[in-house]
Design an enzyme around this catalytic site. Sequence first.
Site, PDB file in Angstrom:
ATOM      1  N   THR A  35       0.872  -1.128   0.026  1.00  0.00           N
ATOM      2  CA  THR A  35      -0.107   0.134  -0.071  1.00  0.00           C
ATOM      3  C   THR A  35       0.969   1.299   0.035  1.00  0.00           C
ATOM      4  O   THR A  35       0.563   2.169  -0.331  1.00  0.00           O
ATOM      5  CB  THR A  35      -0.728   0.093   1.474  1.00  0.00           C
ATOM      6  OG1 THR A  35      -0.086  -0.254   2.314  1.00  0.00           O
ATOM      7  CG2 THR A  35      -2.000  -0.853   1.265  1.00  0.00           C
ATOM      8  N   ASP A  36       2.114   1.019   0.393  1.00  0.00           N
ATOM      9  CA  ASP A  36       2.907   2.379   0.394  1.00  0.00           C
ATOM     10  C   ASP A  36       3.090   3.131  -0.961  1.00  0.00           C
ATOM     11  O   ASP A  36       2.805   4.417  -0.748  1.00  0.00           O
ATOM     12  CB  ASP A  36       4.375   1.929   1.444  1.00  0.00           C
ATOM     13  CG  ASP A  36       5.298   0.821   0.545  1.00  0.00           C
ATOM     14  OD1 ASP A  36       4.457   0.224  -0.341  1.00  0.00           O
ATOM     15  OD2 ASP A  36       6.171   0.686   0.997  1.00  0.00           O
ATOM     16  N   GLY A 120      16.805 -11.476   6.575  1.00  0.00           N
ATOM     17  CA  GLY A 120      15.836 -11.896   5.429  1.00  0.00           C
ATOM     18  C   GLY A 120      14.352 -12.445   5.892  1.00  0.00           C
ATOM     19  O   GLY A 120      13.891 -12.945   5.131  1.00  0.00           O
ATOM     20  N   ALA A 121      14.166 -12.395   7.135  1.00  0.00           N
ATOM     21  CA  ALA A 121      12.764 -12.881   7.727  1.00  0.00           C
ATOM     22  C   ALA A 121      11.777 -11.668   7.465  1.00  0.00           C
ATOM     23  O   ALA A 121      10.613 -11.803   8.068  1.00  0.00           O
ATOM     24  CB  ALA A 121      12.937 -13.229   9.056  1.00  0.00           C
ATOM     25  N   GLY A 122      12.134 -10.552   7.084  1.00  0.00           N
ATOM     26  CA  GLY A 122      10.874  -9.414   6.769  1.00  0.00           C
ATOM     27  C   GLY A 122      10.812  -8.746   7.864  1.00  0.00           C
ATOM     28  O   GLY A 122       9.543  -8.069   8.065  1.00  0.00           O
ATOM     29  N   SER A 125      16.067  -5.989   9.254  1.00  0.00           N
ATOM     30  CA  SER A 125      17.470  -5.601   9.989  1.00  0.00           C
ATOM     31  C   SER A 125      18.187  -4.511   9.499  1.00  0.00           C
ATOM     32  O   SER A 125      18.760  -3.857  10.179  1.00  0.00           O
ATOM     33  CB  SER A 125      18.239  -6.961   9.948  1.00  0.00           C
ATOM     34  OG  SER A 125      18.454  -7.246   8.579  1.00  0.00           O
ATOM     35  N   SER A 126      18.039  -4.267   8.369  1.00  0.00           N
ATOM     36  CA  SER A 126      18.808  -2.925   7.785  1.00  0.00           C
ATOM     37  C   SER A 126      18.146  -1.496   8.263  1.00  0.00           C
ATOM     38  O   SER A 126      19.145  -0.817   8.543  1.00  0.00           O
ATOM     39  CB  SER A 126      18.578  -3.020   6.504  1.00  0.00           C
ATOM     40  OG  SER A 126      17.262  -3.177   5.778  1.00  0.00           O
ATOM     41  N   ASP A 170       9.631   0.916   7.083  1.00  0.00           N
ATOM     42  CA  ASP A 170      10.794   0.161   8.018  1.00  0.00           C
ATOM     43  C   ASP A 170      11.586   1.155   8.963  1.00  0.00           C
ATOM     44  O   ASP A 170      11.593   1.036  10.437  1.00  0.00           O
ATOM     45  CB  ASP A 170      11.707  -0.462   7.238  1.00  0.00           C
ATOM     46  CG  ASP A 170      10.952  -1.386   6.281  1.00  0.00           C
ATOM     47  OD1 ASP A 170       9.785  -1.730   6.440  1.00  0.00           O
ATOM     48  OD2 ASP A 170      11.559  -2.199   5.521  1.00  0.00           O
ATOM     49  N   TYR A 220       7.674  -6.985  -8.238  1.00  0.00           N
ATOM     50  CA  TYR A 220       7.473  -5.731  -7.619  1.00  0.00           C
ATOM     51  C   TYR A 220       6.988  -4.723  -8.399  1.00  0.00           C
ATOM     52  O   TYR A 220       6.371  -3.783  -8.481  1.00  0.00           O
ATOM     53  CB  TYR A 220       8.553  -5.588  -6.332  1.00  0.00           C
ATOM     54  CG  TYR A 220       8.219  -4.233  -5.633  1.00  0.00           C
ATOM     55  CD1 TYR A 220       7.537  -4.211  -4.609  1.00  0.00           C
ATOM     56  CD2 TYR A 220       8.937  -2.919  -6.443  1.00  0.00           C
ATOM     57  CE1 TYR A 220       7.786  -2.807  -3.763  1.00  0.00           C
ATOM     58  CE2 TYR A 220       8.886  -1.758  -5.799  1.00  0.00           C
ATOM     59  CZ  TYR A 220       8.398  -1.745  -4.379  1.00  0.00           C
ATOM     60  OH  TYR A 220       8.020  -0.461  -3.722  1.00  0.00           O
TER      61      TYR A 220
END
Length: 382
Positions: A35-36, A120-122, A125-126, A170, A220
């Site tokens: 939605t973003d 990588g788990a969504g 972390s970044s 994020d 995407y």
Amino acid sequence: MTKEQVIKIFKEKFNNENPEVYTSPGRVNLIGEHTDYNGSFVFPGAIDKGMIAAIRFNGTDKIRAYAIDLDESSEFGLIEEDAPNEGWAKYLFGVCREIIKRGGTVKAFDTVFAGDVPLGAGMSSSAALESTYAFALNDLLNLGIDKFELARIGQSTEHNYVGVKCGIMDQFASIFGKEGHLIRLDTKTMEYEYFPFNPKGYKLVLLDTLVKHELASSAYNARRASCENTAATISKLHPEVKFLRDASMDMLNEVKDQISEEDYMRSKYVIEETQRVIDVSNALQQGDYETVGQKMYETHHGMSKLYEVSCEELDFLNDIAKEHGVTGSRVMGGGFGGCTINLVKDELYDSFIADAKKQFKEKYGHEPKVYDVVISDGARKL
């Protein structure tokens, strides 16, 4: 890793000096997916897993950094030509450069960091890493940068130094997180509101398929193009429609014969998802977690059948959740792998997790990873 452990490693690396310690969390998104970039709402919360860094200025012109989890070191300066080679160090370098571009003065420092946000788990972390250093440098150097700009510094780091054209969610969640609350962010106006999230008698748990299908980035871009095409078509009749979030189902049906069936499906999902976020906001204010769960299932169905960004493994876990009477379950994040996010009644938790692990392993040869998450505070000094 605890504050004490990080300080101990810092002292071993850098001559026994005492550092300051900062942390920032990863995040989950309860609802509001894809939605973003459509100018609509997202609904993230910071979690009790994140990055922790010890930092001390060193009086030189070089940053000396050590990634505890990777057992790797990097040394680099603060001008554009000094960009480090190590992928993880680019995040630290990018944050420093983005502060400098905004007129802030950055001094070189020594640092060590570690994290318990699974890569990588969504859970982003970044963003947790960027937010930790943006918050720390702002605090230590008294730069007076507001929280929104700290989030943008993290986002710009991704765009300009990592090569990922991410949205703002994020970093926003990592900086603005608040214990016991989710944040509804309007990505069009950047207005935000905290909503209570205290699901007594329920647990929030992620099940990680540990798969990532290759489609993700090209798919995407294709979906983004679908949404933009529909919004442009609708705006010829309704000039006030800039993004799909501005459109109604009636408007979409008006142009149904002018767009492809695929564009129609993608757009239907986004318009319905915008409404689901509003429904969940209302439900949370009433403490009505059953409605929240129902909307999560509807999102999964939409992402699987209309937006087509789920995958067999995620659908399999969603089906097991339904069979076990789990309150809510859906794919979280961009799709094509990663996690389902599940709202589970305490009394169903053990049998659901045991069965999900067993059935998934029988079918796919490995168990999903299980992460219990608690909604927690954002970036801060420890």
